[in-house]
Design a protein around this motif. Structure first.
Motif, PDB file in Angstrom:
ATOM      1  N   GLY A   1      42.657  31.854  16.615  1.00 15.30           N
ATOM      2  CA  GLY A   1      42.382  30.443  16.895  1.00 15.30           C
ATOM      3  C   GLY A   1      41.870  30.178  18.304  1.00 15.30           C
ATOM      4  N   ARG A   2      41.432  31.254  18.976  1.00 11.48           N
ATOM      5  CA  ARG A   2      40.958  31.063  20.356  1.00 11.48           C
ATOM      6  C   ARG A   2      39.461  30.758  20.369  1.00 11.48           C
ATOM      7  N   PRO A   3      39.051  29.666  21.049  1.00 12.68           N
ATOM      8  CA  PRO A   3      37.614  29.353  21.123  1.00 12.68           C
ATOM      9  C   PRO A   3      36.899  30.311  22.062  1.00 12.68           C
TER      10      PRO A   3
ATOM     11  N   LEU B   1      35.108  42.361  23.643  1.00 15.92           N
ATOM     12  CA  LEU B   1      35.958  41.197  23.372  1.00 15.92           C
ATOM     13  C   LEU B   1      37.258  41.229  24.177  1.00 15.92           C
ATOM     14  N   CYS B   2      37.464  42.283  24.951  1.00 14.43           N
ATOM     15  CA  CYS B   2      38.683  42.400  25.750  1.00 14.43           C
ATOM     16  C   CYS B   2      38.426  43.360  26.912  1.00 14.43           C
ATOM     17  N   LEU B   3      39.074  43.097  28.051  1.00 13.06           N
ATOM     18  CA  LEU B   3      38.911  43.958  29.224  1.00 13.06           C
ATOM     19  C   LEU B   3      39.379  45.377  28.920  1.00 13.06           C
ATOM     20  N   PHE B   4      40.275  45.509  27.946  1.00 13.91           N
ATOM     21  CA  PHE B   4      40.847  46.825  27.622  1.00 13.91           C
ATOM     22  C   PHE B   4      40.279  47.391  26.327  1.00 13.91           C
ATOM     23  N   ALA B   5      39.089  46.892  25.949  1.00 11.69           N
ATOM     24  CA  ALA B   5      38.491  47.340  24.684  1.00 11.69           C
ATOM     25  C   ALA B   5      38.033  48.792  24.787  1.00 11.69           C
TER      26      ALA B   5
ATOM     27  N   GLN C   1      35.964  37.621  14.067  1.00 12.18           N
ATOM     28  CA  GLN C   1      36.860  38.711  13.624  1.00 12.18           C
ATOM     29  C   GLN C   1      37.731  39.243  14.760  1.00 12.18           C
ATOM     30  N   ARG C   2      37.664  38.625  15.902  1.00  9.70           N
ATOM     31  CA  ARG C   2      38.385  39.125  17.088  1.00  9.70           C
ATOM     32  C   ARG C   2      39.897  38.920  16.945  1.00  9.70           C
ATOM     33  N   GLU C   3      40.658  39.977  17.330  1.00  9.64           N
ATOM     34  CA  GLU C   3      42.135  39.874  17.306  1.00  9.64           C
ATOM     35  C   GLU C   3      42.740  40.415  18.590  1.00  9.64           C
ATOM     36  N   ASP C   4      41.888  40.800  19.552  1.00 12.00           N
ATOM     37  CA  ASP C   4      42.363  41.494  20.755  1.00 12.00           C
ATOM     38  C   ASP C   4      43.516  40.769  21.450  1.00 12.00           C
ATOM     39  N   ARG C   5      44.507  41.560  21.884  1.00 11.46           N
ATOM     40  CA  ARG C   5      45.619  41.037  22.700  1.00 11.46           C
ATOM     41  C   ARG C   5      46.317  42.198  23.382  1.00 11.46           C
ATOM     42  N   TYR C   6      45.515  43.061  24.032  1.00 12.98           N
ATOM     43  CA  TYR C   6      46.046  44.297  24.596  1.00 12.98           C
ATOM     44  C   TYR C   6      47.250  44.040  25.505  1.00 12.98           C
ATOM     45  N   SER C   7      47.138  43.063  26.410  1.00 16.67           N
ATOM     46  CA  SER C   7      48.219  42.879  27.393  1.00 16.67           C
ATOM     47  C   SER C   7      49.525  42.473  26.725  1.00 16.67           C
ATOM     48  N   GLU C   8      49.440  41.792  25.609  1.00 15.98           N
ATOM     49  CA  GLU C   8      50.662  41.439  24.866  1.00 15.98           C
ATOM     50  C   GLU C   8      51.270  42.691  24.242  1.00 15.98           C
TER      51      GLU C   8
ATOM     52  N   ALA D   1      51.676  38.430  30.125  1.00 14.74           N
ATOM     53  CA  ALA D   1      50.371  38.483  29.439  1.00 14.74           C
ATOM     54  C   ALA D   1      49.887  37.082  29.053  1.00 14.74           C
ATOM     55  N   PHE D   2      48.571  36.886  29.110  1.00 16.21           N
ATOM     56  CA  PHE D   2      48.005  35.559  28.797  1.00 16.21           C
ATOM     57  C   PHE D   2      46.938  35.671  27.706  1.00 16.21           C
ATOM     58  N   CYS D   3      47.164  36.599  26.777  1.00 13.92           N
ATOM     59  CA  CYS D   3      46.175  36.787  25.707  1.00 13.92           C
ATOM     60  C   CYS D   3      46.138  35.594  24.754  1.00 13.92           C
ATOM     61  N   GLY D   4      47.258  34.828  24.706  1.00 10.09           N
ATOM     62  CA  GLY D   4      47.388  33.748  23.716  1.00 10.09           C
ATOM     63  C   GLY D   4      46.239  32.759  23.743  1.00 10.09           C
ATOM     64  N   ASP D   5      45.705  32.492  24.943  1.00 10.03           N
ATOM     65  CA  ASP D   5      44.564  31.556  24.957  1.00 10.03           C
ATOM     66  C   ASP D   5      43.356  32.170  25.666  1.00 10.03           C
ATOM     67  N   CYS D   6      43.235  33.497  25.490  1.00 10.79           N
ATOM     68  CA  CYS D   6      42.097  34.186  26.125  1.00 10.79           C
ATOM     69  C   CYS D   6      40.792  33.834  25.404  1.00 10.79           C
ATOM     70  N   ASN D   7      39.910  33.162  26.116  1.00  2.86           N
ATOM     71  CA  ASN D   7      38.658  32.669  25.508  1.00  2.86           C
ATOM     72  C   ASN D   7      37.449  33.336  26.159  1.00  2.86           C
ATOM     73  N   ARG D   8      37.650  34.604  26.620  1.00  5.54           N
ATOM     74  CA  ARG D   8      36.624  35.306  27.391  1.00  5.54           C
ATOM     75  C   ARG D   8      35.960  36.416  26.599  1.00  5.54           C
ATOM     76  N   ALA D   9      34.653  36.468  26.703  1.00  8.52           N
ATOM     77  CA  ALA D   9      33.876  37.600  26.185  1.00  8.52           C
ATOM     78  C   ALA D   9      33.178  38.245  27.374  1.00  8.52           C
ATOM     79  N   ARG D  10      32.825  39.525  27.224  1.00 10.03           N
ATOM     80  CA  ARG D  10      32.183  40.251  28.317  1.00 10.03           C
ATOM     81  C   ARG D  10      30.919  40.944  27.817  1.00 10.03           C
ATOM     82  N   LEU D  11      29.879  40.812  28.616  1.00 11.77           N
ATOM     83  CA  LEU D  11      28.600  41.439  28.262  1.00 11.77           C
ATOM     84  C   LEU D  11      28.318  42.531  29.284  1.00 11.77           C
TER      85      LEU D  11
HETATM   86  S1  SF4 Z   1      44.135  41.793  27.569  1.00  7.71           S
HETATM   87 FE1  SF4 Z   1      42.243  41.282  26.481  1.00  7.71          FE
HETATM   88  S2  SF4 Z   1      42.816  39.632  25.093  1.00  7.71           S
HETATM   89 FE2  SF4 Z   1      44.437  39.783  26.632  1.00  7.71          FE
HETATM   90  S3  SF4 Z   1      43.878  38.328  28.211  1.00  7.71           S
HETATM   91 FE3  SF4 Z   1      43.037  40.308  28.817  1.00  7.71          FE
HETATM   92  S4  SF4 Z   1      40.929  40.313  28.015  1.00  7.71           S
HETATM   93 FE4  SF4 Z   1      42.070  38.678  26.959  1.00  7.71          FE
END
Ligand code: SF4
Length: 379
Positions: A36-38, A311-315, A349-356, A293-303
């Motif tokens: 549900g994150r924009p 879709l995540c800093l830890f992808a 389809q994004r579900e990333d939440r590495y820090s959580e 961790a603040f993944c709950g409202d993470c609305n960031r993409a990286r190019l």
């Molecule tokens: S770990 Fe990934 S999903 Fe969580 S806040 Fe950082 S970039 Fe966003």
């Protein structure tokens, strides 16, 4: 110590080409992922090169003279970056952050900023455009950046003490030049200015209070100092949990020294927790990816620099947008609708939440293990 064999290079190529729906629909601006994150914030790495060798990001022994940086032809051009950004804006992005490596090393980056500054949200509003720099070139470039449409800037500064700073950037770069860059940025009207300090316990945590004092006394309330917990980004910094100083301890030290009170967030998805100095001397922030961790409202993409969407800093896997920007289907180039629809599918389809998910038990990634490097997709 000689240069270690670098297993990281090939990781840059670990990406799939995102599927393009047969009937591409126009982006609606109301895109949400599976949690549900924009999609609101796009971080664009404009180069994988840097003139520093910060030990927690680009350790010299791995990123030495023989390291093969990306060839110019593989980088997205300014026109490709601007086209891609425009498609993300159609999906709801209203904040663009230019990163690197060191973005001010990318030749004529002002021209890119001018192109991005001309973009508008579907509602016709200008975008919030900022840039993260190590400050080494800021004094020289601040005016041109401002003139090209940059509104504000974030400067990485890990210590006030010159010897500590030089040790952490590992290229013997003097702190005075970065401080001067911040003064010039202030003078030309880039605001607000944020300073990011990565806190590594036992390395620079003794600099927390001295740097805060310096910012209060020499830059004033218009400059916000943020403390970032040392993170297990990438696979090359040898991260250990016992070198993480929890933000709670950072706040406690500053509260003892200056008196702090919590502040509400500016926006949803803001990474920093804000605290004001009780004496009105401005505010600080803490970014606590490890302990809060603040993944709950993470609305960031990286190019990435050569057009891979993460879709995540830890992808450990990217989505190759460059293949669509430069590719064809049935003998014709992909349209904006095609590429926007592909981006929409990926985000949906994004579900990333590495820090959580990261816990005490999560082993740090070892060299050779797939984890994208920070200098490649920006912080
Ligand atoms: S770990 Fe990934 S999903 Fe969580 S806040 Fe950082 S970039 Fe966003």
């Amino acid at each position: 110590m000689g240069e270690r064999v670098n297993p990281i290079a090939d990781l840059r190529y670990a990406a799939t080409v995102p599927p393009v729906p047969a009937a591409a629909t126009r982006a609606s601006g109301a895109l949400h992922d599976r949690r549900g994150r924009p999609l609101r914030d796009l971080r664009i790495s404009v180069t994988d090169r840097c003139n520093f060798r910060c030990t927690y990001c680009m350790p010299k022994e791995l990123f030495g003279a023989s390291y093969a940086f990306l060839p110019q032809a593989s980088l997205l051009s300014f026109e490709e970056i601007t086209r891609t950004a425009r498609l993300f804006v159609a999906h709801g992005v209203h904040k663009l952050r230019l990163t690197g490596g060191e973005p001010l090393l990318r030749k004529n980056v002002e021209q890119l900023i001018a192109q991005l500054a001309a973009l508008r949200t579907p509602e016709g509003k200008p975008l919030d455009i900022t840039l993260t720099t190590n400050g080494s070139l800021l004094a020289r470039k601040a005016q041109a950046l401002k003139d090209s449409g940059l509104q504000r800037v974030t400067v990485s500064l890990d210590a006030l003490d010159d010897a500590v700073f030089r040790r952490m950037n590992d290229v013997d770069f003097p702190v005075a030049q970065v401080l001067e860059g911040i003064h010039v940025a202030q003078r030309v009207g880039l605001a607000p200015i944020k300073i990011n300090m990565v806190v590594k316990k036992g390395t620079n945590d003794h600099e927390i209070v001295p740097l805060a004092r310096h910012v209060r006394e020499h830059f004033g309330p218009g400059v916000v100092l943020r403390f970032i917990e040392y993170m297990d980004v990438g696979a090359s910094n040898g991260w250990r949990m016992d070198e993480v100083l929890p933000s709670a301890e950072v706040v406690a030290r500053l509260d003892r020294a200056f008196g702090l009170q919590p502040l509400a967030a500016h926006t949803l998805g803001e990474t920093a927790k804000r605290h004001a100095y009780r004496d009105g001397g401005g505010e600080i922030g803490v970014i606590s990816s490890v302990t809060q961790a603040f993944c709950g409202d993470c609305n960031r993409a990286r190019l990435s620099t050569e057009g891979k969407l993460f879709l995540c800093l830890f992808a450990n896997q990217g989505h190759d947008l460059r293949a669509l920007l430069r590719g064809q289907r049935d003998g014709r180039p992909y349209t904006d609708e095609d590429i926007a629809a592909a981006i929409g599918l990926v985000w949906a389809q994004r579900e990333d939440r590495y820090s959580e998910l990261r816990t005490q038990q999560t082993p740090a990634a070892q060299p050779g293990q797939p984890r994208v490097e920070m200098h490649y997709i920006g912080g």
